[in-house]
Write a protein that holds these residues in place. Sequence first.
Motif, PDB file in Angstrom:
ATOM      1  N   ALA A 187      38.962  60.565  54.383  1.00  0.00           N
ATOM      2  CA  ALA A 187      40.168  60.394  54.965  1.00  0.00           C
ATOM      3  C   ALA A 187      41.786  61.392  54.977  1.00  0.00           C
ATOM      4  CB  ALA A 187      39.896  59.066  54.765  1.00  0.00           C
ATOM      5  N   MET A 188      42.070  61.309  56.100  1.00  0.00           N
ATOM      6  CA  MET A 188      43.530  61.968  56.048  1.00  0.00           C
ATOM      7  C   MET A 188      44.178  60.283  55.584  1.00  0.00           C
ATOM      8  SD  MET A 188      45.719  63.863  58.566  1.00  0.00           S
ATOM      9  CE  MET A 188      45.499  62.583  59.945  1.00  0.00           C
ATOM     10  N   ILE A 189      45.251  60.171  54.825  1.00  0.00           N
ATOM     11  CA  ILE A 189      45.598  59.072  54.188  1.00  0.00           C
ATOM     12  C   ILE A 189      47.700  58.764  54.710  1.00  0.00           C
ATOM     13  CG2 ILE A 189      46.250  56.753  52.766  1.00  0.00           C
ATOM     14  CD1 ILE A 189      43.263  57.333  51.657  1.00  0.00           C
ATOM     15  N   ASN A 190      48.215  58.645  55.347  1.00  0.00           N
ATOM     16  CA  ASN A 190      49.715  58.687  55.718  1.00  0.00           C
ATOM     17  C   ASN A 190      50.241  57.415  55.042  1.00  0.00           C
ATOM     18  OD1 ASN A 190      51.747  59.585  56.984  1.00  0.00           O
ATOM     19  ND2 ASN A 190      52.397  58.147  57.407  1.00  0.00           N
ATOM     20  N   VAL A 191      50.903  57.517  53.954  1.00  0.00           N
ATOM     21  CA  VAL A 191      51.835  56.457  53.820  1.00  0.00           C
ATOM     22  C   VAL A 191      52.904  56.500  53.716  1.00  0.00           C
ATOM     23  CG1 VAL A 191      52.137  55.532  51.420  1.00  0.00           C
ATOM     24  CG2 VAL A 191      50.267  55.853  51.171  1.00  0.00           C
ATOM     25  N   GLY A 192      54.283  55.705  54.434  1.00  0.00           N
ATOM     26  CA  GLY A 192      55.620  55.766  55.108  1.00  0.00           C
ATOM     27  C   GLY A 192      55.793  54.734  56.159  1.00  0.00           C
ATOM     28  N   ASN A 193      56.844  55.023  56.799  1.00  0.00           N
ATOM     29  CA  ASN A 193      57.545  54.752  57.495  1.00  0.00           C
ATOM     30  C   ASN A 193      57.068  55.088  59.280  1.00  0.00           C
ATOM     31  OD1 ASN A 193      59.540  54.115  55.200  1.00  0.00           O
ATOM     32  ND2 ASN A 193      59.417  52.359  56.341  1.00  0.00           N
ATOM     33  N   ASN A 194      56.397  55.771  59.109  1.00  0.00           N
ATOM     34  CA  ASN A 194      56.712  57.167  60.545  1.00  0.00           C
ATOM     35  C   ASN A 194      57.930  57.534  61.048  1.00  0.00           C
ATOM     36  OD1 ASN A 194      53.103  57.226  60.499  1.00  0.00           O
ATOM     37  ND2 ASN A 194      52.973  54.659  61.056  1.00  0.00           N
ATOM     38  N   PRO A 195      58.544  58.343  60.030  1.00  0.00           N
ATOM     39  CA  PRO A 195      59.602  58.345  60.768  1.00  0.00           C
ATOM     40  C   PRO A 195      60.340  58.470  62.414  1.00  0.00           C
ATOM     41  CG  PRO A 195      59.616  60.151  59.404  1.00  0.00           C
ATOM     42  CD  PRO A 195      58.098  59.329  59.580  1.00  0.00           C
ATOM     43  N   THR A 196      58.921  59.627  62.854  1.00  0.00           N
ATOM     44  CA  THR A 196      59.143  59.527  63.889  1.00  0.00           C
ATOM     45  C   THR A 196      59.237  58.105  65.290  1.00  0.00           C
ATOM     46  OG1 THR A 196      58.035  61.945  63.611  1.00  0.00           O
ATOM     47  CG2 THR A 196      57.570  61.159  66.133  1.00  0.00           C
ATOM     48  N   PHE A 197      58.990  57.218  64.685  1.00  0.00           N
ATOM     49  CA  PHE A 197      58.211  56.448  65.290  1.00  0.00           C
ATOM     50  C   PHE A 197      60.178  55.229  64.709  1.00  0.00           C
ATOM     51  CE2 PHE A 197      54.101  57.563  65.871  1.00  0.00           C
ATOM     52  CZ  PHE A 197      54.193  57.753  67.521  1.00  0.00           C
ATOM     53  N   GLU A 198      59.926  56.143  63.891  1.00  0.00           N
ATOM     54  CA  GLU A 198      61.202  55.132  62.983  1.00  0.00           C
ATOM     55  C   GLU A 198      60.930  53.552  62.942  1.00  0.00           C
ATOM     56  OE1 GLU A 198      64.690  55.072  65.873  1.00  0.00           O
ATOM     57  OE2 GLU A 198      65.253  56.998  65.101  1.00  0.00           O
ATOM     58  N   ASN A 199      59.376  53.180  61.684  1.00  0.00           N
ATOM     59  CA  ASN A 199      59.495  52.063  61.378  1.00  0.00           C
ATOM     60  C   ASN A 199      59.366  51.752  60.817  1.00  0.00           C
ATOM     61  OD1 ASN A 199      57.504  52.139  63.087  1.00  0.00           O
ATOM     62  ND2 ASN A 199      55.823  53.010  61.981  1.00  0.00           N
ATOM     63  N   LYS A 200      60.137  50.454  60.449  1.00  0.00           N
ATOM     64  CA  LYS A 200      60.920  49.510  59.173  1.00  0.00           C
ATOM     65  C   LYS A 200      59.893  49.347  57.994  1.00  0.00           C
ATOM     66  CE  LYS A 200      64.515  47.886  62.018  1.00  0.00           C
ATOM     67  NZ  LYS A 200      65.684  46.459  62.917  1.00  0.00           N
ATOM     68  N   LYS A 201      58.830  49.182  58.577  1.00  0.00           N
ATOM     69  CA  LYS A 201      57.436  48.936  57.038  1.00  0.00           C
ATOM     70  C   LYS A 201      56.829  50.109  56.668  1.00  0.00           C
ATOM     71  CE  LYS A 201      53.894  45.523  56.437  1.00  0.00           C
ATOM     72  NZ  LYS A 201      52.857  44.332  56.977  1.00  0.00           N
ATOM     73  N   VAL A 202      56.969  49.880  55.620  1.00  0.00           N
ATOM     74  CA  VAL A 202      56.392  50.846  55.040  1.00  0.00           C
ATOM     75  C   VAL A 202      54.744  50.971  55.323  1.00  0.00           C
ATOM     76  CG1 VAL A 202      54.817  51.762  53.304  1.00  0.00           C
ATOM     77  CG2 VAL A 202      57.490  51.251  53.431  1.00  0.00           C
ATOM     78  N   SER A 203      53.783  51.817  55.749  1.00  0.00           N
ATOM     79  CA  SER A 203      52.648  51.271  56.222  1.00  0.00           C
ATOM     80  C   SER A 203      51.347  52.279  55.377  1.00  0.00           C
ATOM     81  CB  SER A 203      51.875  51.420  57.521  1.00  0.00           C
ATOM     82  OG  SER A 203      52.571  53.080  58.145  1.00  0.00           O
ATOM     83  N   ILE A 204      50.245  52.092  55.424  1.00  0.00           N
ATOM     84  CA  ILE A 204      49.395  52.874  54.673  1.00  0.00           C
ATOM     85  C   ILE A 204      47.832  52.923  55.811  1.00  0.00           C
ATOM     86  CG2 ILE A 204      47.464  53.674  52.010  1.00  0.00           C
ATOM     87  CD1 ILE A 204      49.487  51.009  50.856  1.00  0.00           C
ATOM     88  N   GLU A 205      48.295  53.789  56.253  1.00  0.00           N
ATOM     89  CA  GLU A 205      47.206  53.997  57.952  1.00  0.00           C
ATOM     90  C   GLU A 205      46.058  55.287  57.331  1.00  0.00           C
ATOM     91  OE1 GLU A 205      48.428  54.780  61.380  1.00  0.00           O
ATOM     92  OE2 GLU A 205      50.294  54.811  60.383  1.00  0.00           O
ATOM     93  N   ALA A 206      44.710  55.566  57.714  1.00  0.00           N
ATOM     94  CA  ALA A 206      43.488  56.117  57.489  1.00  0.00           C
ATOM     95  C   ALA A 206      42.670  56.731  58.529  1.00  0.00           C
ATOM     96  CB  ALA A 206      42.650  55.634  56.032  1.00  0.00           C
ATOM     97  N   HIS A 207      43.290  57.641  58.686  1.00  0.00           N
ATOM     98  CA  HIS A 207      42.492  57.861  59.837  1.00  0.00           C
ATOM     99  C   HIS A 207      41.135  58.978  59.136  1.00  0.00           C
ATOM    100  CE1 HIS A 207      41.070  61.215  63.527  1.00  0.00           C
ATOM    101  NE2 HIS A 207      40.682  61.638  63.069  1.00  0.00           N
TER     102      HIS A 207
END
Length: 325
Positions: free
Chosen positions: A235-255
């Motif tokens: 998997a490719m795992i992303n941790v963060g706020n997804n700044p392109t979408f300006e999320n406020k909550k930290v997310s942990i998501e995997a493709h």
Amino acid sequence: MEVIRIDYLHVQENLPKSSCCIGFFDGLHTGHQALLENCIAKAKELNIQSGLITFDPDPWKIFFPDRVCRHITTLEDRIHLASVMGIEVMYVITFSKDFAALDVDAFHMLLKKMNVAHITCGFDFKYASKNTGNVDTISSQNYFDVSVIASVNSKNEKISSSRIEPLIQSGKMDLANELLGYMYSIEGVIEHGFKRGSTLLKFPTANLGANPDYLVPSSGVYAGFVCVNDIFYGAMINVGNNPTFENKKVSIEAHIFDFDQDIYERNVRFFFLKKTRNEIRFDGFEALKKQLQSDIVTCKNVILHEKQYVTKTASLWGAKVFEFK
């Protein structure tokens, strides 16, 4: 493996004679594993059970209840890993301020009541009221035998949970995994997200509602695995706020590579192999999509060339590794 809860005021009678290692054991890292190996060897030598003595809750939660306290492993993780590593019985002593106030002799008597015949501890083990107990005091009592394990080092520095924690938090997963001896992981439940991955970007992702007890790696993209039904999927795992979408909550998501199962509301575990880049903001969907395509290639290459902890980690969790395309 049998798990036995211990109230120091009311210790069960007729506990099996055991050779035990003792400590909090967050992470059960390679330093801890040296204690387990000695403990198990002594148990075989004496023809008694091998045991691990730990404490719950974390003493920090008792003395500093308002402080956020996250760990490398939960108690459930430690129980699982200790069992796989060969421990036969796990004693979980309920930690409280009253228990912490026991003097050295009372602590020794507790271990005697637990029918401990041999204790394995680290060279810097401290116990009893105000940490007045140490390897000298525990070695001088006459109730059980003691083995003291010298410091287990890497790069001339002691391997410890406190050394591993900042490595995880700063995203230095390759170094953290080297000290752990396996891949760091976070367990949780797959939640519904914003569905941008599947609708806007055409890169579906599994969003982890992580158990809050775990340390979270720093923001960025990681090569790793998601374990579903005892199978490790790359998997490719992303941790963060997804700044392109300006999320406020930290997310942990995997493709997850080559994966199309519905796993909403399922308990899964994300494994972090290596960080491939920091989180950055992109000017629009197309720029982000192009970068994600590149990230997938990078993550697949990392997984293919960084296999030293993959097989061992899968084995620890009783899983098989799925070979992606």
